[in-house]
Design a protein around this motif. Structure first.
Motif, PDB file in Angstrom:
ATOM      1  N   GLY A  58      -6.290  11.556 -24.677  1.00 59.75           N
ATOM      2  CA  GLY A  58      -5.852  11.880 -25.927  1.00 59.75           C
ATOM      3  C   GLY A  58      -4.467  11.132 -26.205  1.00 59.75           C
ATOM      4  O   GLY A  58      -4.222  10.126 -25.715  1.00 59.75           O
ATOM      5  N   ASP A  59      -3.846  11.645 -27.163  1.00 61.38           N
ATOM      6  CA  ASP A  59      -2.641  10.753 -27.799  1.00 61.38           C
ATOM      7  C   ASP A  59      -1.401  10.901 -26.825  1.00 61.38           C
ATOM      8  O   ASP A  59      -1.478  11.792 -25.940  1.00 61.38           O
ATOM      9  CB  ASP A  59      -2.602  10.942 -29.127  1.00 61.38           C
ATOM     10  CG  ASP A  59      -2.219  12.522 -29.527  1.00 61.38           C
ATOM     11  OD1 ASP A  59      -2.317  13.483 -28.622  1.00 61.38           O
ATOM     12  OD2 ASP A  59      -1.796  12.652 -30.662  1.00 61.38           O
ATOM     13  N   LYS A  60      -0.379  10.411 -27.299  1.00 63.34           N
ATOM     14  CA  LYS A  60       0.965  10.525 -26.399  1.00 63.34           C
ATOM     15  C   LYS A  60       1.318  12.028 -26.451  1.00 63.34           C
ATOM     16  O   LYS A  60       1.970  12.587 -25.441  1.00 63.34           O
ATOM     17  CB  LYS A  60       2.011   9.577 -26.892  1.00 63.34           C
ATOM     18  CG  LYS A  60       3.141   9.490 -26.236  1.00 63.34           C
ATOM     19  CD  LYS A  60       4.012   8.634 -26.809  1.00 63.34           C
ATOM     20  CE  LYS A  60       5.443   8.457 -26.120  1.00 63.34           C
ATOM     21  NZ  LYS A  60       6.422   7.700 -26.561  1.00 63.34           N
ATOM     22  N   LYS A  61       1.176  12.794 -27.634  1.00 66.04           N
ATOM     23  CA  LYS A  61       2.010  14.021 -27.539  1.00 66.04           C
ATOM     24  C   LYS A  61       0.919  14.977 -26.919  1.00 66.04           C
ATOM     25  O   LYS A  61       1.540  15.775 -26.056  1.00 66.04           O
ATOM     26  CB  LYS A  61       1.667  14.622 -29.170  1.00 66.04           C
ATOM     27  CG  LYS A  61       1.864  15.883 -29.268  1.00 66.04           C
ATOM     28  CD  LYS A  61       3.382  16.252 -29.980  1.00 66.04           C
ATOM     29  CE  LYS A  61       3.620  17.562 -30.319  1.00 66.04           C
ATOM     30  NZ  LYS A  61       3.763  18.784 -29.265  1.00 66.04           N
ATOM     31  N   GLU A  62      -0.326  14.884 -26.656  1.00 67.58           N
ATOM     32  CA  GLU A  62      -1.301  15.584 -25.872  1.00 67.58           C
ATOM     33  C   GLU A  62      -0.857  15.338 -24.541  1.00 67.58           C
ATOM     34  O   GLU A  62      -0.923  16.378 -23.696  1.00 67.58           O
ATOM     35  CB  GLU A  62      -2.482  15.355 -26.253  1.00 67.58           C
ATOM     36  CG  GLU A  62      -3.206  15.972 -27.494  1.00 67.58           C
ATOM     37  CD  GLU A  62      -4.424  15.672 -27.948  1.00 67.58           C
ATOM     38  OE1 GLU A  62      -5.044  14.584 -27.307  1.00 67.58           O
ATOM     39  OE2 GLU A  62      -5.157  16.297 -29.011  1.00 67.58           O
ATOM     40  N   LYS A  63      -0.769  14.274 -24.009  1.00 64.89           N
ATOM     41  CA  LYS A  63      -0.472  13.882 -22.671  1.00 64.89           C
ATOM     42  C   LYS A  63       0.860  14.599 -22.319  1.00 64.89           C
ATOM     43  O   LYS A  63       0.952  15.198 -21.082  1.00 64.89           O
ATOM     44  CB  LYS A  63      -0.167  12.169 -22.584  1.00 64.89           C
ATOM     45  CG  LYS A  63      -1.506  11.556 -22.665  1.00 64.89           C
ATOM     46  CD  LYS A  63      -1.532  10.111 -22.494  1.00 64.89           C
ATOM     47  CE  LYS A  63      -2.596   9.294 -22.887  1.00 64.89           C
ATOM     48  NZ  LYS A  63      -2.550   7.965 -22.771  1.00 64.89           N
ATOM     49  N   GLU A  64       2.018  14.342 -23.148  1.00 62.93           N
ATOM     50  CA  GLU A  64       3.287  14.904 -22.722  1.00 62.93           C
ATOM     51  C   GLU A  64       3.353  16.415 -22.563  1.00 62.93           C
ATOM     52  O   GLU A  64       3.671  16.932 -21.893  1.00 62.93           O
ATOM     53  CB  GLU A  64       4.453  14.752 -23.961  1.00 62.93           C
ATOM     54  CG  GLU A  64       4.967  13.102 -24.013  1.00 62.93           C
ATOM     55  CD  GLU A  64       5.691  12.901 -24.961  1.00 62.93           C
ATOM     56  OE1 GLU A  64       5.973  13.573 -25.819  1.00 62.93           O
ATOM     57  OE2 GLU A  64       5.919  11.652 -24.818  1.00 62.93           O
ATOM     58  N   ASP A  65       2.548  17.212 -23.497  1.00 64.05           N
ATOM     59  CA  ASP A  65       2.184  18.646 -23.575  1.00 64.05           C
ATOM     60  C   ASP A  65       1.470  18.999 -22.361  1.00 64.05           C
ATOM     61  O   ASP A  65       1.705  20.037 -21.645  1.00 64.05           O
ATOM     62  CB  ASP A  65       1.411  18.944 -25.020  1.00 64.05           C
ATOM     63  CG  ASP A  65       2.298  19.042 -26.165  1.00 64.05           C
ATOM     64  OD1 ASP A  65       3.665  18.736 -26.022  1.00 64.05           O
ATOM     65  OD2 ASP A  65       2.003  19.054 -27.204  1.00 64.05           O
ATOM     66  N   THR A  66       0.322  18.222 -21.957  1.00 69.26           N
ATOM     67  CA  THR A  66      -0.236  18.633 -20.749  1.00 69.26           C
ATOM     68  C   THR A  66       0.645  18.554 -19.390  1.00 69.26           C
ATOM     69  O   THR A  66       0.556  19.434 -18.604  1.00 69.26           O
ATOM     70  CB  THR A  66      -1.318  17.693 -20.615  1.00 69.26           C
ATOM     71  OG1 THR A  66      -2.549  17.776 -21.833  1.00 69.26           O
ATOM     72  CG2 THR A  66      -2.352  17.962 -19.440  1.00 69.26           C
ATOM     73  N   ILE A  67       1.301  17.487 -19.275  1.00 67.56           N
ATOM     74  CA  ILE A  67       2.113  17.483 -18.230  1.00 67.56           C
ATOM     75  C   ILE A  67       3.246  18.470 -18.214  1.00 67.56           C
ATOM     76  O   ILE A  67       3.609  19.148 -17.232  1.00 67.56           O
ATOM     77  CB  ILE A  67       2.947  16.105 -18.226  1.00 67.56           C
ATOM     78  CG1 ILE A  67       1.946  14.796 -17.891  1.00 67.56           C
ATOM     79  CG2 ILE A  67       4.024  15.911 -17.116  1.00 67.56           C
ATOM     80  CD1 ILE A  67       1.166  14.970 -16.731  1.00 67.56           C
ATOM     81  N   ALA A  68       3.747  18.895 -19.310  1.00 66.50           N
ATOM     82  CA  ALA A  68       4.719  19.956 -19.426  1.00 66.50           C
ATOM     83  C   ALA A  68       4.094  21.255 -19.240  1.00 66.50           C
ATOM     84  O   ALA A  68       4.699  22.269 -18.296  1.00 66.50           O
ATOM     85  CB  ALA A  68       5.458  20.098 -20.897  1.00 66.50           C
ATOM     86  N   GLY A  69       2.755  21.683 -19.567  1.00 63.58           N
ATOM     87  CA  GLY A  69       2.178  22.760 -19.166  1.00 63.58           C
ATOM     88  C   GLY A  69       1.718  22.655 -17.683  1.00 63.58           C
ATOM     89  O   GLY A  69       1.879  23.559 -17.101  1.00 63.58           O
ATOM     90  N   LEU A  70       1.587  21.706 -17.135  1.00 62.64           N
ATOM     91  CA  LEU A  70       1.091  21.688 -15.657  1.00 62.64           C
ATOM     92  C   LEU A  70       2.436  21.659 -14.929  1.00 62.64           C
ATOM     93  O   LEU A  70       2.398  22.545 -13.791  1.00 62.64           O
ATOM     94  CB  LEU A  70       0.314  20.220 -15.332  1.00 62.64           C
ATOM     95  CG  LEU A  70      -0.935  20.345 -15.748  1.00 62.64           C
ATOM     96  CD1 LEU A  70      -1.642  18.712 -15.619  1.00 62.64           C
ATOM     97  CD2 LEU A  70      -1.963  21.230 -15.125  1.00 62.64           C
ATOM     98  N   LYS A  71       3.706  21.130 -15.208  1.00 61.35           N
ATOM     99  CA  LYS A  71       4.775  21.258 -14.556  1.00 61.35           C
ATOM    100  C   LYS A  71       5.151  22.923 -14.588  1.00 61.35           C
ATOM    101  O   LYS A  71       5.660  23.488 -13.458  1.00 61.35           O
ATOM    102  CB  LYS A  71       5.783  20.537 -14.975  1.00 61.35           C
ATOM    103  CG  LYS A  71       5.723  19.092 -14.744  1.00 61.35           C
ATOM    104  CD  LYS A  71       6.849  18.203 -15.290  1.00 61.35           C
ATOM    105  CE  LYS A  71       6.417  16.563 -14.562  1.00 61.35           C
ATOM    106  NZ  LYS A  71       7.590  15.993 -15.328  1.00 61.35           N
ATOM    107  N   ASN A  72       5.053  23.365 -15.508  1.00 59.33           N
ATOM    108  CA  ASN A  72       5.339  24.853 -15.767  1.00 59.33           C
ATOM    109  C   ASN A  72       4.356  26.010 -15.070  1.00 59.33           C
ATOM    110  O   ASN A  72       5.109  27.027 -14.382  1.00 59.33           O
ATOM    111  CB  ASN A  72       5.150  25.174 -17.246  1.00 59.33           C
ATOM    112  CG  ASN A  72       5.819  26.598 -17.551  1.00 59.33           C
ATOM    113  OD1 ASN A  72       6.519  27.021 -16.911  1.00 59.33           O
ATOM    114  ND2 ASN A  72       5.508  27.338 -18.786  1.00 59.33           N
ATOM    115  N   ALA A  73       3.188  25.409 -14.814  1.00 62.37           N
ATOM    116  CA  ALA A  73       2.446  26.189 -13.869  1.00 62.37           C
ATOM    117  C   ALA A  73       2.177  25.765 -12.515  1.00 62.37           C
ATOM    118  O   ALA A  73       1.126  25.957 -12.020  1.00 62.37           O
ATOM    119  CB  ALA A  73       0.894  26.236 -14.517  1.00 62.37           C
ATOM    120  N   ALA A  74       3.113  24.822 -12.167  1.00 61.17           N
ATOM    121  CA  ALA A  74       2.831  24.425 -10.575  1.00 61.17           C
ATOM    122  C   ALA A  74       3.218  25.414  -9.790  1.00 61.17           C
ATOM    123  O   ALA A  74       2.390  25.301  -8.665  1.00 61.17           O
ATOM    124  CB  ALA A  74       3.975  23.383 -10.381  1.00 61.17           C
TER     125      ALA A  74
END
Length: 121
Positions: A58-74
């Motif tokens: 995906g694009d840069k925004k989708e990548k940042e959102d995905t990493i933020a979501g994964l860090k939140n659900a760690a």
């Protein structure tokens, strides 16, 4: 850099398999892009930490959102990992964006552009 033992290599593969299943089926965060893959996992020999390399199509925004979501659900992912794997210590998960696949595609396109798209026989 020290070489991974056979036990550590098997553990990395098992954690990678379980985490990809957890991310795909268990975590329901809308920020996580559907085309998210776990490309590599490095569990420390003392089982305290684990680096999880994530690739997102995906694009840069989708990548940042995905990493933020994964860090939140760690924490949730760690708990699910503890339930599925029988380990002395369940490692703390650190999600890292892996852009090696995109880099490889970009380099392949540049090489094709230089060679004119012709393959040698």
């Amino acid at each position: 850099m020290r070489k991974n033992s056979i036990k550590n290599t098997r553990l990395n593969e098992e954690v990678m398999r379980e985490l990809s299943t957890i991310i795909r089926n268990e975590i329901k965060d809308p920020r996580i892009h559907p085309l998210t893959t776990v490309s590599a996992v490095q569990v420390a020999p003392d089982l305290k930490t684990c680096k999880v390399y994530i690739s997102v199509l995906g694009d840069k925004k989708e990548k940042e959102d995905t990493i933020a979501g994964l860090k939140n659900a760690a924490g949730y992912a760690r708990r699910c990992l503890a339930q599925s794997l029988n380990l002395r210590n369940t490692p703390e998960l650190r999600f890292i964006l892996d852009e090696s696949i995109e880099y490889g595609i970009e380099m392949s396109k540049k090489i094709d552009a230089l060679t004119g798209g012709k393959e040698e026989e």
